[in-house]
Write a protein that holds these residues in place. Sequence first.
Motif, PDB file in Angstrom:
ATOM      1  N   PRO A 128     -63.308  29.804  45.638  1.00 18.91           N
ATOM      2  CA  PRO A 128     -63.938  29.551  46.936  1.00 18.91           C
ATOM      3  C   PRO A 128     -63.593  28.151  47.450  1.00 18.91           C
ATOM      4  CG  PRO A 128     -65.522  30.504  45.399  1.00 18.91           C
ATOM      5  CD  PRO A 128     -64.293  30.200  44.613  1.00 18.91           C
ATOM      6  N   GLU A 129     -63.461  28.021  48.729  1.00 23.50           N
ATOM      7  CA  GLU A 129     -63.098  26.745  49.365  1.00 23.50           C
ATOM      8  C   GLU A 129     -64.054  25.631  48.925  1.00 23.50           C
ATOM      9  OE1 GLU A 129     -60.608  25.871  51.214  1.00 23.50           O
ATOM     10  OE2 GLU A 129     -61.392  23.847  51.576  1.00 23.50           O
ATOM     11  N   ASN A 130     -65.371  25.944  48.847  1.00 19.07           N
ATOM     12  CA  ASN A 130     -66.364  24.896  48.541  1.00 19.07           C
ATOM     13  C   ASN A 130     -66.653  24.781  47.038  1.00 19.07           C
ATOM     14  OD1 ASN A 130     -67.642  27.255  48.082  1.00 19.07           O
ATOM     15  ND2 ASN A 130     -69.431  26.831  49.379  1.00 19.07           N
ATOM     16  N   PHE A 131     -65.821  25.396  46.213  1.00 14.17           N
ATOM     17  CA  PHE A 131     -66.008  25.309  44.756  1.00 14.17           C
ATOM     18  C   PHE A 131     -65.791  23.865  44.305  1.00 14.17           C
ATOM     19  CE2 PHE A 131     -66.482  27.566  40.821  1.00 14.17           C
ATOM     20  CZ  PHE A 131     -65.737  26.888  39.875  1.00 14.17           C
ATOM     21  N   ILE A 132     -66.639  23.391  43.392  1.00 12.73           N
ATOM     22  CA  ILE A 132     -66.498  22.004  42.906  1.00 12.73           C
ATOM     23  C   ILE A 132     -65.599  21.999  41.667  1.00 12.73           C
ATOM     24  CG2 ILE A 132     -67.725  20.056  41.857  1.00 12.73           C
ATOM     25  CD1 ILE A 132     -68.644  20.109  44.600  1.00 12.73           C
ATOM     26  N   PHE A 133     -64.479  21.310  41.757  1.00 13.60           N
ATOM     27  CA  PHE A 133     -63.678  21.056  40.543  1.00 13.60           C
ATOM     28  C   PHE A 133     -63.853  19.583  40.199  1.00 13.60           C
ATOM     29  CE2 PHE A 133     -61.347  24.441  38.713  1.00 13.60           C
ATOM     30  CZ  PHE A 133     -61.089  25.367  39.710  1.00 13.60           C
ATOM     31  N   GLY A 134     -64.505  19.339  39.062  1.00 11.29           N
ATOM     32  CA  GLY A 134     -64.807  17.958  38.705  1.00 11.29           C
ATOM     33  C   GLY A 134     -64.500  17.663  37.259  1.00 11.29           C
ATOM     34  N   THR A 135     -64.917  16.503  36.861  1.00 20.29           N
ATOM     35  CA  THR A 135     -64.786  16.086  35.473  1.00 20.29           C
ATOM     36  C   THR A 135     -66.095  15.455  35.050  1.00 20.29           C
ATOM     37  OG1 THR A 135     -63.399  14.864  33.907  1.00 20.29           O
ATOM     38  CG2 THR A 135     -63.810  13.818  36.034  1.00 20.29           C
ATOM     39  N   ALA A 136     -66.329  15.361  33.728  1.00 19.05           N
ATOM     40  CA  ALA A 136     -67.643  14.916  33.233  1.00 19.05           C
ATOM     41  C   ALA A 136     -67.500  13.855  32.148  1.00 19.05           C
ATOM     42  CB  ALA A 136     -68.409  16.122  32.676  1.00 19.05           C
ATOM     43  N   THR A 137     -68.499  12.979  32.114  1.00 17.00           N
ATOM     44  CA  THR A 137     -68.570  11.943  31.067  1.00 17.00           C
ATOM     45  C   THR A 137     -70.055  11.725  30.765  1.00 17.00           C
ATOM     46  OG1 THR A 137     -68.838  10.131  32.670  1.00 17.00           O
ATOM     47  CG2 THR A 137     -66.565  10.709  32.032  1.00 17.00           C
ATOM     48  N   SER A 138     -70.332  10.779  29.846  1.00 14.90           N
ATOM     49  CA  SER A 138     -71.722  10.351  29.653  1.00 14.90           C
ATOM     50  C   SER A 138     -71.751   8.857  29.395  1.00 14.90           C
ATOM     51  CB  SER A 138     -72.384  11.106  28.492  1.00 14.90           C
ATOM     52  OG  SER A 138     -72.147  10.448  27.265  1.00 14.90           O
ATOM     53  N   ALA A 139     -72.901   8.238  29.689  1.00 19.05           N
ATOM     54  CA  ALA A 139     -73.011   6.777  29.686  1.00 19.05           C
ATOM     55  C   ALA A 139     -72.614   6.164  28.354  1.00 19.05           C
ATOM     56  CB  ALA A 139     -74.434   6.373  30.060  1.00 19.05           C
ATOM     57  N   TYR A 140     -73.266   6.602  27.256  1.00 19.92           N
ATOM     58  CA  TYR A 140     -73.017   5.911  25.985  1.00 19.92           C
ATOM     59  C   TYR A 140     -71.579   6.111  25.517  1.00 19.92           C
ATOM     60  CZ  TYR A 140     -73.440   3.835  21.432  1.00 19.92           C
ATOM     61  OH  TYR A 140     -73.228   3.012  20.344  1.00 19.92           O
ATOM     62  N   GLN A 141     -70.943   7.182  25.946  1.00 19.11           N
ATOM     63  CA  GLN A 141     -69.594   7.483  25.453  1.00 19.11           C
ATOM     64  C   GLN A 141     -68.505   6.696  26.162  1.00 19.11           C
ATOM     65  OE1 GLN A 141     -70.495  11.990  25.735  1.00 19.11           O
ATOM     66  NE2 GLN A 141     -69.001  11.812  24.104  1.00 19.11           N
ATOM     67  N   ILE A 142     -68.799   6.160  27.373  1.00 22.54           N
ATOM     68  CA  ILE A 142     -67.714   5.477  28.111  1.00 22.54           C
ATOM     69  C   ILE A 142     -68.061   4.071  28.601  1.00 22.54           C
ATOM     70  CG2 ILE A 142     -66.712   7.678  28.916  1.00 22.54           C
ATOM     71  CD1 ILE A 142     -67.772   6.921  31.762  1.00 22.54           C
ATOM     72  N   GLU A 143     -69.353   3.751  28.829  1.00 24.31           N
ATOM     73  CA  GLU A 143     -69.668   2.512  29.550  1.00 24.31           C
ATOM     74  C   GLU A 143     -69.345   1.241  28.773  1.00 24.31           C
ATOM     75  OE1 GLU A 143     -73.413   4.034  32.383  1.00 24.31           O
ATOM     76  OE2 GLU A 143     -73.742   2.536  30.804  1.00 24.31           O
ATOM     77  N   GLY A 144     -69.706   1.179  27.486  1.00 20.41           N
ATOM     78  CA  GLY A 144     -69.617  -0.096  26.769  1.00 20.41           C
ATOM     79  C   GLY A 144     -70.652  -1.063  27.345  1.00 20.41           C
ATOM     80  N   ALA A 145     -70.356  -2.369  27.340  1.00 20.35           N
ATOM     81  CA  ALA A 145     -71.249  -3.407  27.909  1.00 20.35           C
ATOM     82  C   ALA A 145     -72.695  -3.189  27.472  1.00 20.35           C
ATOM     83  CB  ALA A 145     -71.141  -3.401  29.429  1.00 20.35           C
ATOM     84  N   VAL A 146     -72.892  -2.904  26.196  1.00 24.34           N
ATOM     85  CA  VAL A 146     -74.216  -2.479  25.701  1.00 24.34           C
ATOM     86  C   VAL A 146     -75.243  -3.615  25.741  1.00 24.34           C
ATOM     87  CG1 VAL A 146     -73.378  -0.561  24.288  1.00 24.34           C
ATOM     88  CG2 VAL A 146     -73.546  -2.868  23.296  1.00 24.34           C
ATOM     89  N   ASN A 147     -74.793  -4.867  25.777  1.00 26.58           N
ATOM     90  CA  ASN A 147     -75.767  -5.985  25.834  1.00 26.58           C
ATOM     91  C   ASN A 147     -75.682  -6.733  27.157  1.00 26.58           C
ATOM     92  OD1 ASN A 147     -76.638  -5.538  23.129  1.00 26.58           O
ATOM     93  ND2 ASN A 147     -74.683  -6.409  22.454  1.00 26.58           N
ATOM     94  N   GLU A 148     -75.046  -6.142  28.148  1.00 26.13           N
ATOM     95  CA  GLU A 148     -74.817  -6.855  29.411  1.00 26.13           C
ATOM     96  C   GLU A 148     -75.939  -6.587  30.418  1.00 26.13           C
ATOM     97  OE1 GLU A 148     -70.783  -7.101  30.028  1.00 26.13           O
ATOM     98  OE2 GLU A 148     -70.878  -7.508  32.178  1.00 26.13           O
ATOM     99  N   ASP A 149     -76.221  -7.629  31.225  1.00 25.79           N
ATOM    100  CA  ASP A 149     -77.186  -7.487  32.337  1.00 25.79           C
ATOM    101  C   ASP A 149     -78.521  -6.897  31.887  1.00 25.79           C
ATOM    102  OD1 ASP A 149     -75.340  -8.544  34.059  1.00 25.79           O
ATOM    103  OD2 ASP A 149     -74.500  -6.602  34.643  1.00 25.79           O
TER     104      ASP A 149
END
Length: 439
Positions: A9-30
């Motif tokens: 369908p024209e309005n079908f969403i093709f996307g990609t997925a991640t999660s915060a702890y798996q990609i963000e890093g900067a665990v002690n920042e701000d």
Amino acid sequence: MAIKRSEFPENFIFGTATSAYQIEGAVNEDGREPSIWDVFSHTPGKIQNNENGDVACDHYHRYNEDVQIMKEIGFNGYRFSISWPRVLFSNQKKNQKGLDFYNKLVDTLLENNITPFITLYHWDLPYYLYEKGGWLNPDIALYFQDYAALMFEILGDRVKHWITLNEPWCSSYLGYFMGKHAPGHTNIQETIIAAHNLLRAHGYAVKIFREIVKDGIIGITNVVSKIEPAKESEENFQAAILVDEIVNGWFHDPIIFGKFPENAKGLFKQLGLEIPETDMDIISQPIDFFGVNYYTRQLVEYDPTSPYLYKNVEGILPKTEMGWEIYPEGLYDMLRKIHRRYGLPLYITENGMAGPDKLQNDIINDDYRVKYLEKHFEKALEAIEDGIDLRGYFVWSLLDNFEWEKGYSKRFGIVYVDYKTQKRYLKKSAVWLKEFLRK
Ligand SMILES: OC[C@@H]1[C@@H](O)[C@H](O)[C@@H](O)c2[nH]c(CCc3ccccc3)c[n+]21
């Protein structure tokens, strides 16, 4: 005949997925405070090679580059999660710097015509809440409601697609029964209590969502495995029904029917386990869709020596680096089963594979991942053509990232990450997706 984007369908969403702890890093920042995964990954012996998410893909600093990569590939959706300990201090005050990161990420996505789908909880519970009992403390539903309300207020004007929890089966069974995931408990009674409080938290968040984001949609994402008897026999068939209720039904039925599946409930009661059932009316608040994370099938056999009367059996199909059989037929079967049983629109919120990805002369030739995605896209299209209300598909994952207890040893990305330099390289599968999404 190769599958084409124009068949969807024209309005079908093709996307990609991640999660915060798996990609963000900067665990002690701000001002970000620790989550149960910060503590678990820093506990020796828990993670392969004793790795952790301290830096990960440094997405906290590189989000702009990563959105540009999504844009270049041609995705029109991006599913990501909020790091709860990054946006709320343990004194319940909001962390404005943490909130500003998500404001900037959402604005950058929208500027690039990418629809944000936000997961509120992808396993990184604030550690101070774990110290108050975590998912075993009924009050957790109220803490989660406050956190959800904050995010709805801050981002709900621009973000209209929300997912309360990612895979409560994983949070409860891997975290409280198998001990493989944070917080690393191994107690089946705790598992059932945690599962119930996760579902309660889901319901409390849906309730407040209806008051704050009146033009948005909200659902929950469950892992959905095709459960099959290893060998055809009545006992194995019954075992498959039981496991389907434990893995799949336990986290879908209460939300739609307001009750736990009978066979699994009967088994747990026979084992002398308490099954809390408070707030089933809140748990079964109407939702707008189910998110389906599909990867593989699970083969089971009746096993009278097991307290749960079954055991998993190794399959014979070709497997990914995770040891999961490649079984696209199961995607079709489960989309049809979930849609027929519950009657809600569906999004495939995760599907993808870990491969033996090697960087050679700036090229990663992951033909196996192209074939995997093509086969699963075909099954998704078949489901749509058979009348199943499937509205989107998110490839897991955009980037190679921290694969929980397996550390960085498993690469699921369509984009290769050289963790020494943080350089990103489009794999052949990303180039294939770019072509596919153009047509
Ligand atoms: O393992 C790949 C991804 C993780 O990186 C995501 O954070 C997580 O949402 C996620 N869930 C699954 C499914 C795990 C599973 C497979 C088979 C049976 C039960 C659970 C695979 N994945």
